[in-house]
Design an enzyme around this catalytic site. Sequence first.
Site, short mmCIF file in Angstrom:
data_model
loop_
_atom_site.label_atom_id
_atom_site.label_comp_id
_atom_site.label_asym_id
_atom_site.label_seq_id
_atom_site.Cartn_x
_atom_site.Cartn_y
_atom_site.Cartn_z
N ASP A 22 0.82 -1.22 0.00
CA ASP A 22 0.00 0.00 0.00
C ASP A 22 0.85 1.26 0.00
OD1 ASP A 22 0.85 -0.32 2.61
OD2 ASP A 22 -1.08 0.17 3.51
N GLY A 23 1.93 1.26 0.79
CA GLY A 23 2.80 2.43 0.80
C GLY A 23 3.53 2.62 -0.51
N ARG A 27 3.17 5.85 -3.13
CA ARG A 27 4.32 6.61 -3.64
C ARG A 27 4.36 6.57 -5.17
NH1 ARG A 27 6.20 4.86 1.25
NH2 ARG A 27 6.88 2.79 0.58
N SER A 33 -0.16 10.70 1.71
CA SER A 33 -0.76 11.74 2.55
C SER A 33 -0.36 11.51 3.99
CB SER A 33 -2.29 11.70 2.43
OG SER A 33 -2.80 10.52 3.04
N ASP A 44 -0.03 -0.74 11.92
CA ASP A 44 1.16 -1.57 12.20
C ASP A 44 1.23 -1.93 13.69
OD1 ASP A 44 1.98 -1.54 9.57
OD2 ASP A 44 3.58 -0.06 9.88
#
Length: 188
Positions: A22-23, A27, A33, A44
């Site tokens: 997802d990260g 990117r 955001s 996490d």
Amino acid sequence: PAGWLWQGTLLITAFIFSDGIDGQMARMLDRKSSWGAFLDSSLDRFGDGALFAGLALYYAGVGDSVLWCGMAISALVLGQVTSYVKARGEALGHTVRGGLAARADRILVLFLGSLLTGLAKDGHLPQVLVWALPVALCWLVFAGVITVGQRMAQVKRQSPPATSFSQSADPSEAPDPTTAPDLKASGA
């Protein structure tokens, strides 16, 4: 907890890889955001809690060891404090990096220990490897203490020295004793 250590490790590994995607996607799509970063970090902590709580429950149940249950809880607490110290230090404007055991290191050690112990308990690996998870927990507790100390030292080095109101460079910051509340009279 049924004691499915290696099976659970393989299943959770799939979730860990999806957590990293997802990260990366945000990117790549330039859709990152502060809310997304906050949410990811918060989730996490839930994930880490679930992993270590599962191991603590395993040792409290079929693993039959109060000692290793306590070590799993200690590793959980130190992992949470490691993340908190970093977040709090950064919120105060300090740079907090590194340490002996970052989150990825902790997860990798935990997974290797669980996988090896589970496979050894099921007879797929030599019996001596049933100690892989207890050794991993010991390392995680040790590394957690060191990492928290390292990160606290980083923040301490970057923090300005404490000053009292009487030593303040700006006299207007000192409290006015004529307007200070009388704590004894108020019952506080």
